[in-house]
Design an enzyme around this catalytic site. Structure first.
Site, PDB file in Angstrom:
ATOM      1  N   ASP A 188      52.488  30.795  -2.426  1.00 53.80           N
ATOM      2  CA  ASP A 188      51.477  30.471  -3.438  1.00 53.80           C
ATOM      3  C   ASP A 188      52.179  29.882  -4.652  1.00 53.80           C
ATOM      4  OD1 ASP A 188      48.720  30.550  -4.512  1.00 53.80           O
ATOM      5  OD2 ASP A 188      49.577  31.952  -5.948  1.00 53.80           O
ATOM      6  N   GLU A 199      51.407  28.641  -8.900  1.00 60.11           N
ATOM      7  CA  GLU A 199      50.516  28.591 -10.063  1.00 60.11           C
ATOM      8  C   GLU A 199      50.906  27.350 -10.855  1.00 60.11           C
ATOM      9  OE1 GLU A 199      48.080  30.538 -10.116  1.00 60.11           O
ATOM     10  OE2 GLU A 199      48.763  32.101  -8.735  1.00 60.11           O
ATOM     11  N   GLU A 226      42.950  26.923 -20.767  1.00 63.14           N
ATOM     12  CA  GLU A 226      42.238  27.382 -19.567  1.00 63.14           C
ATOM     13  C   GLU A 226      43.202  27.888 -18.501  1.00 63.14           C
ATOM     14  OE1 GLU A 226      42.252  22.785 -19.497  1.00 63.14           O
ATOM     15  OE2 GLU A 226      42.046  24.419 -20.942  1.00 63.14           O
ATOM     16  N   HIS A 245      46.279  32.446 -15.557  1.00 63.36           N
ATOM     17  CA  HIS A 245      47.565  32.981 -15.139  1.00 63.36           C
ATOM     18  C   HIS A 245      48.153  34.008 -16.096  1.00 63.36           C
ATOM     19  CE1 HIS A 245      47.175  29.587 -12.519  1.00 63.36           C
ATOM     20  NE2 HIS A 245      47.496  28.696 -13.437  1.00 63.36           N
ATOM     21  N   HIS A 250      45.819  35.675 -11.778  1.00 66.78           N
ATOM     22  CA  HIS A 250      46.469  35.006 -10.659  1.00 66.78           C
ATOM     23  C   HIS A 250      47.975  35.079 -10.850  1.00 66.78           C
ATOM     24  CE1 HIS A 250      42.984  32.999  -8.698  1.00 66.78           C
ATOM     25  NE2 HIS A 250      42.445  33.217  -9.875  1.00 66.78           N
ATOM     26  N   ASP A 308      49.702  37.201  -5.110  1.00 68.44           N
ATOM     27  CA  ASP A 308      48.767  36.486  -4.248  1.00 68.44           C
ATOM     28  C   ASP A 308      49.369  36.221  -2.871  1.00 68.44           C
ATOM     29  OD1 ASP A 308      46.952  36.514  -6.268  1.00 68.44           O
ATOM     30  OD2 ASP A 308      46.879  34.353  -6.592  1.00 68.44           O
TER      31      ASP A 308
END
Length: 228
Positions: A7, A9, A52, A57, A150, A155
């Protein structure tokens, strides 16, 4: 078979407009069992973190300022994944960002065939149903209560459980590869059954044994049963 559950970010949605990777998390599977090996790296995106993205995160400019740039960790990341299959939820998104970063470094890009997209698998298995990672956790009763923000490594760990459910069960090998002691082995080693503490009771009656011996005696000296 080695697989890497992965994963990333990012600061946004499109590397072509200046968005960058800020975190990579990966978990190694061998024969569909977690080995305990992981890769985790925060990355300085060399740009301000949009508000945002910070809300999603929880990673801000001050935290990321002293982290290495992707150019400093890209080769180590490639060395970790090797040629293993990459298990990714919405693989097109992560591969797009990883290949952009690798391309800027002049490193080999990840071929699409190397990716296994769990989003695609979920949509085929459960057409018309929500297929987000959270939705799949609810479907398979996987605890994701710690996923308030997240995070790439968390994740990846959750996705590893989801992936194993999607392909047929959280322990497709019935845990044989992770057993230790009493005839078990460490993860990744071949499992062999331990010897029985005592032989099984014979299931052949004396009458059946005598009938078999009579039958074999009529087959001649070349009979397979007479060879040692």
């Amino acid at each position: 078979m080695r697989e890497i559950v992965l994963d990333t970010e990012t600061t946004g949605f499109d590397p072509e407009t200046g968005d960058r990777i800020v975190e990579i998390g990966a978990v190694e599977l061998m024969g569909h069992m977690a080995t305990g090996k992981t890769y985790h790296q925060y990355i300085n995106p060399e740009r301000a973190m949009p508000e945002e993205a910070f809300q999603v995160h929880g990673l801000g400019d001050e935290f990321l300022r002293d982290k290495p740039k992707f150019a400093e960790v890209g080769q180590a990341f490639l060395d970790f994944i090797g040629d293993a299959k990459l298990v990714i939820h919405n693989a097109a998104f992560d591969i797009k960002f990883l290949n952009a970063e690798l391309g800027w470094m002049g490193l080999p890009k990840i071929p699409w065939e190397q990716a296994i997209d769990t989003l695609e698998i979920a949509r085929k298995r459960f057409p018309g149903s929500p297929a987000s990672l959270d939705a799949l956790c609810r479907r398979f009763a996987i605890d994701n209560s710690s996923r308030t923000l997240h995070g790439a490594l968390l994740d990846s760990e959750i996705l590893a459980e989801v992936y194993l459910e999607l392909i047929g069960g959280r322990q497709p090998d019935f845990g044989l590869q992770s057993m230790s002691g009493a005839g078990g082995t460490e993860a990744g080693e071949a499992w062999t059954p331990p010897p029985r503490p005592s032989p099984l009771e014979p299931r052949l009656s004396e009458k059946e044994a005598a009938a078999h011996a009579e039958f074999v005696s009529k087959l001649g000296d070349s009979a397979l049963w007479l060879k040692s």
